[in-house]
Design an enzyme around this catalytic site. Sequence first.
Site, short mmCIF file in Angstrom:
data_model
loop_
_atom_site.label_atom_id
_atom_site.label_comp_id
_atom_site.label_asym_id
_atom_site.label_seq_id
_atom_site.Cartn_x
_atom_site.Cartn_y
_atom_site.Cartn_z
N ASP A 65 -1.36 -0.78 6.00
CA ASP A 65 -1.52 -0.17 7.32
C ASP A 65 -2.95 -0.24 7.82
OD1 ASP A 65 -2.39 1.84 5.39
OD2 ASP A 65 -2.42 3.24 7.08
N LYS A 125 -9.63 -2.30 -3.06
CA LYS A 125 -9.52 -2.95 -1.76
C LYS A 125 -10.70 -2.57 -0.87
CE LYS A 125 -5.73 -0.79 -1.13
NZ LYS A 125 -4.57 -0.17 -0.47
N ASP A 177 -0.16 5.04 1.03
CA ASP A 177 -0.32 5.96 2.15
C ASP A 177 -0.30 5.22 3.48
OD1 ASP A 177 -0.64 8.41 0.64
OD2 ASP A 177 -2.57 7.62 0.01
N ASP A 186 0.85 -1.18 0.00
CA ASP A 186 0.00 0.00 0.00
C ASP A 186 0.89 1.24 0.00
OD1 ASP A 186 -2.50 1.42 0.22
OD2 ASP A 186 -1.99 1.79 2.32
#
Length: 280
Positions: free
Chosen positions: A226, A201, A32, A30
């Site tokens: 995250d 996602k 960010d 991912d």
Amino acid sequence: MASPTLPADDATTASLPLDEMPPVTAWLSDMDGVLVRENRALPGAQQFLDALERKGMPFLVLTNNSIFTNRDLSARLARSGLSVPEERIWTSANATAAFLTQQSPASTAYVIGEAGLTTALHGAGYIMTDQDPEYVILGETRTYDFNAITRAIRLIEGGAKFIATNPDVNGPSDEGTLPATGAVAAMIQAATGRSPYFVGKPNPVMIRAGLNKIGAHSEAAAMVGDRMDTDIQAGVEAGLRTHLVLSGSTTLEQVEAFPFRPFGIHGGIGELIELVEAER
């Protein structure tokens, strides 16, 4: 930041012994909260990417954001201090185009979105039209227009299939929270009674399409994220080994609330460099 210490009965590895797992030969990450935060590279991010390049491992950087083209995102990452070629970026717009190419090649769509989405769909041979399209495709934009939303509602009522790039209901900005694709999709769903198919996602479709792009198999791939409810869920459902980093939106205490677990939990992306170096 060091990896958190967990009780012995709360192990962060998969149930199979590591020596019984195939080696990881491809990585998905991912963007960010993992590689960047607030337009700044996170500690260890470039070193992690460098390790993948050194080892010759295919990888993709993922984002549910469908606003920007891959070239735009590559440039934005460069300004953050990260070198990521555009061909190594995989957005929900890319995944949507790949999904539609399989479902109905070179068809027609009414699109609400920005350059990232329209560029991906044009690349897939799609024609943009507001006259009897096969699909209404909703992506993220900073300029949602009431007339465009009304047109989308009427086309869906007329039989167009409803696709949305991702289910995120909000996103950050310098001024505060912004409504995102999922929020607008909810409005259209309420007006039409038709729910969208979300490609991004946590749908594992986005992950599997990304693996196909780099010629990787799920049992030999890993996913770094995250967020438990998007990144880790998508990776688990796609059959990847998942690694949660605590540098973004999830705390260690929140992990316990989910019925699934990541393969590993780490303070940040830098702690994964040794894993990359140890493979192959």
